[in-house]
Design an enzyme around this catalytic site. Structure first.
Site, PDB file in Angstrom:
ATOM      1  N   ASN A 114      38.116 -32.949  -3.178  1.00  0.00           N
ATOM      2  CA  ASN A 114      38.174 -32.693  -2.103  1.00  0.00           C
ATOM      3  C   ASN A 114      36.849 -32.064  -1.629  1.00  0.00           C
ATOM      4  O   ASN A 114      36.566 -30.875  -1.823  1.00  0.00           O
ATOM      5  CB  ASN A 114      39.315 -31.835  -1.565  1.00  0.00           C
ATOM      6  CG  ASN A 114      39.636 -31.598  -0.365  1.00  0.00           C
ATOM      7  OD1 ASN A 114      38.641 -32.061   0.555  1.00  0.00           O
ATOM      8  ND2 ASN A 114      40.466 -30.583   0.322  1.00  0.00           N
ATOM      9  N   LYS A 139      35.937 -31.467   1.355  1.00  0.00           N
ATOM     10  CA  LYS A 139      35.983 -30.941   2.371  1.00  0.00           C
ATOM     11  C   LYS A 139      34.880 -31.243   3.554  1.00  0.00           C
ATOM     12  O   LYS A 139      34.528 -32.508   3.495  1.00  0.00           O
ATOM     13  CB  LYS A 139      36.145 -29.375   2.216  1.00  0.00           C
ATOM     14  CG  LYS A 139      37.099 -28.804   1.217  1.00  0.00           C
ATOM     15  CD  LYS A 139      37.537 -27.668   1.271  1.00  0.00           C
ATOM     16  CE  LYS A 139      38.810 -27.461   0.057  1.00  0.00           C
ATOM     17  NZ  LYS A 139      38.774 -25.777  -0.108  1.00  0.00           N
ATOM     18  N   HIS A 174      46.850 -29.898   3.718  1.00  0.00           N
ATOM     19  CA  HIS A 174      46.046 -29.254   2.989  1.00  0.00           C
ATOM     20  C   HIS A 174      46.374 -27.631   3.731  1.00  0.00           C
ATOM     21  O   HIS A 174      46.348 -27.790   4.800  1.00  0.00           O
ATOM     22  CB  HIS A 174      44.439 -29.458   3.099  1.00  0.00           C
ATOM     23  CG  HIS A 174      43.869 -28.505   2.129  1.00  0.00           C
ATOM     24  ND1 HIS A 174      43.155 -27.232   2.386  1.00  0.00           N
ATOM     25  CD2 HIS A 174      43.289 -28.737   1.076  1.00  0.00           C
ATOM     26  CE1 HIS A 174      42.527 -26.977   1.409  1.00  0.00           C
ATOM     27  NE2 HIS A 174      42.519 -27.735   0.546  1.00  0.00           N
ATOM     28  N   GLU A 205      44.137 -25.537   4.627  1.00  0.00           N
ATOM     29  CA  GLU A 205      43.190 -25.237   5.965  1.00  0.00           C
ATOM     30  C   GLU A 205      43.573 -25.964   7.045  1.00  0.00           C
ATOM     31  O   GLU A 205      43.325 -25.496   8.077  1.00  0.00           O
ATOM     32  CB  GLU A 205      41.938 -25.812   5.141  1.00  0.00           C
ATOM     33  CG  GLU A 205      41.136 -24.757   4.303  1.00  0.00           C
ATOM     34  CD  GLU A 205      40.256 -25.428   3.356  1.00  0.00           C
ATOM     35  OE1 GLU A 205      39.711 -26.742   3.221  1.00  0.00           O
ATOM     36  OE2 GLU A 205      39.928 -24.807   2.430  1.00  0.00           O
ATOM     37  N   GLU A 248      48.623 -25.781  -4.445  1.00  0.00           N
ATOM     38  CA  GLU A 248      47.348 -25.135  -4.252  1.00  0.00           C
ATOM     39  C   GLU A 248      47.486 -23.550  -3.511  1.00  0.00           C
ATOM     40  O   GLU A 248      48.034 -23.698  -2.396  1.00  0.00           O
ATOM     41  CB  GLU A 248      46.345 -25.802  -3.121  1.00  0.00           C
ATOM     42  CG  GLU A 248      45.813 -26.970  -3.541  1.00  0.00           C
ATOM     43  CD  GLU A 248      44.656 -27.500  -3.061  1.00  0.00           C
ATOM     44  OE1 GLU A 248      43.684 -27.780  -3.746  1.00  0.00           O
ATOM     45  OE2 GLU A 248      44.608 -27.416  -1.701  1.00  0.00           O
ATOM     46  N   GLY A 305      38.778 -21.527  -3.081  1.00  0.00           N
ATOM     47  CA  GLY A 305      37.422 -21.036  -2.544  1.00  0.00           C
ATOM     48  C   GLY A 305      37.261 -19.951  -2.678  1.00  0.00           C
ATOM     49  O   GLY A 305      36.142 -19.147  -2.385  1.00  0.00           O
ATOM     50  N   SER A 343      40.013 -22.923  -7.227  1.00  0.00           N
ATOM     51  CA  SER A 343      38.926 -22.358  -7.953  1.00  0.00           C
ATOM     52  C   SER A 343      39.248 -23.053  -9.498  1.00  0.00           C
ATOM     53  O   SER A 343      38.728 -22.407 -10.451  1.00  0.00           O
ATOM     54  CB  SER A 343      38.956 -21.074  -8.066  1.00  0.00           C
ATOM     55  OG  SER A 343      38.928 -20.413  -6.656  1.00  0.00           O
TER      56      SER A 343
HETATM   57  P1  13P Z   1      38.163 -24.776  -4.338  1.00  0.00           P
HETATM   58  O1  13P Z   1      38.320 -25.669  -5.675  1.00  0.00           O
HETATM   59  O2  13P Z   1      36.994 -24.930  -3.741  1.00  0.00           O
HETATM   60  O3  13P Z   1      38.971 -23.534  -4.630  1.00  0.00           O
HETATM   61  O4  13P Z   1      39.128 -25.699  -3.292  1.00  0.00           O
HETATM   62  C1  13P Z   1      40.455 -26.059  -3.693  1.00  0.00           C
HETATM   63  C2  13P Z   1      40.813 -26.889  -2.539  1.00  0.00           C
HETATM   64  O5  13P Z   1      41.113 -26.424  -1.543  1.00  0.00           O
HETATM   65  C3  13P Z   1      40.942 -28.394  -2.768  1.00  0.00           C
HETATM   66  O6  13P Z   1      41.798 -29.047  -2.110  1.00  0.00           O
END
Ligand code: 13P
Length: 256
Positions: free
Chosen positions: A9, A11, A96, A98, A168, A174, A213
């Site tokens: 992803n 982003k 997601h 976010e 997740e 992150g 992560s």
């Molecule tokens: P990270 O791997 O940067 O923690 O992000 C995970 C994520 O949100 C994938 O959709």
């Protein structure tokens, strides 16, 4: 046997030059990984570039969101599932954390989007997960159950054969703090068990990715867990070497 699936992803990251370089690296490094499925989900503007650049590789391409409207209309700024289909996208990330937290997407909206993706024949990567507060207050399982129930009641449990679930934990995204393999496995087993109560055969088949992560140094241990079928990778998917190393960890588990 479930085929592990690793997806990146990206982003809201990238530029034309960055995307080209990343795709070249991915193409070179993933070609022999035949035991797993691999996808990358660029920002929408870079989807067609990525599809063109990854042509001839095994890496599939997905999007990160869709509109709640199926085809077209007066919805300024939105992108529809019909457009993703037109671009020959294979996947779309939906729900997601976010999008839930920053854009206020509800379980109901996410369930509607999952239904649209299924109707279009595009595989949804449907994300669920708890915040740290929910984990610490003991509501983790009910939160995840509610997120799942919204989609189950909209499309029916049988459709989960065509849905990828990504667990997740919000606190691991992150942050550099990954869930331990045991913590992740516990939730993955909870999700699979919840589906199994409704349809055991579907539960055995459904792919459940872990996200939060995931890095080259922790991927192997996570992917070795019984109910973890690959990962949804954020930060580390922006580096071809790191993403390929994570894919290799899944490939090693699959061929062991
Ligand atoms: P990270 O791997 O940067 O923690 O992000 C995970 C994520 O949100 C994938 O959709």
């Amino acid at each position: 046997m479930r085929k592990p699936f690793v997806a990146g992803n990206w982003k809201m990251h990238g530029s034309k030059a960055f995307v080209t370089e990343l795709n070249q690296g991915l193409k070179q490094q993933t070609n022999s990984m035949t035991e797993i499925d691999i996808a990358v989900c660029p920002p929408a503007l870079y989807i067609s570039q990525t599809i063109a650049e990854l042509e001839g590789s095994t890496v599939k391409v997905g999007a990160q969101n869709i509109a709640e409207e199926a085809s077209q209309g007066a919805f300024t700024g939105e992108i529809s599932i019909a457009m993703l289909k037109d671009m020959q996208c294979d996947y779309v990330i939906l729900g997601h954390s976010e999008r839930r937290a920053i854009y206020g997407e509800t379980d109901e909206q996410i369930a509607n989007k999952v239904a649209l993706a299924l109707e279009a024949g595009i595989t949804p990567i449907f994300c669920v997960g708890e915040t740290l507060e929910e984990r610490e207050s003991g509501t983790m399982e009910s939160v995840i159950a509610m997120q799942l129930d919204a989609v189950i009641s909209k499309v029916g449990v049988e459709e989960f054969e065509k849905i990828v679930i990504a667990y997740e934990p919000v606190w691991a995204i992150g942050t550099g703090v990954t869930a331990s393999p045991e913590q992740a496995q516990e939730v993955h087993a909870f999700i699979r068990d919840k589906l199994a109560r409704l349809n055991r055969a579907v539960a055995e088949k459904v792919i459940i990715q872990y996200g939060g992560s995931v890095k080259p140094n922790n991927a192997a241990e996570l992917f070795a867990q019984a109910d973890i079928d690959g990962g949804l990778i954020g930060g580390a998917s922006l580096n071809a070497d790191d993403f390929a190393a994570i894919c290799q960890a899944a490939q090693d588990v699959a061929s062991a």
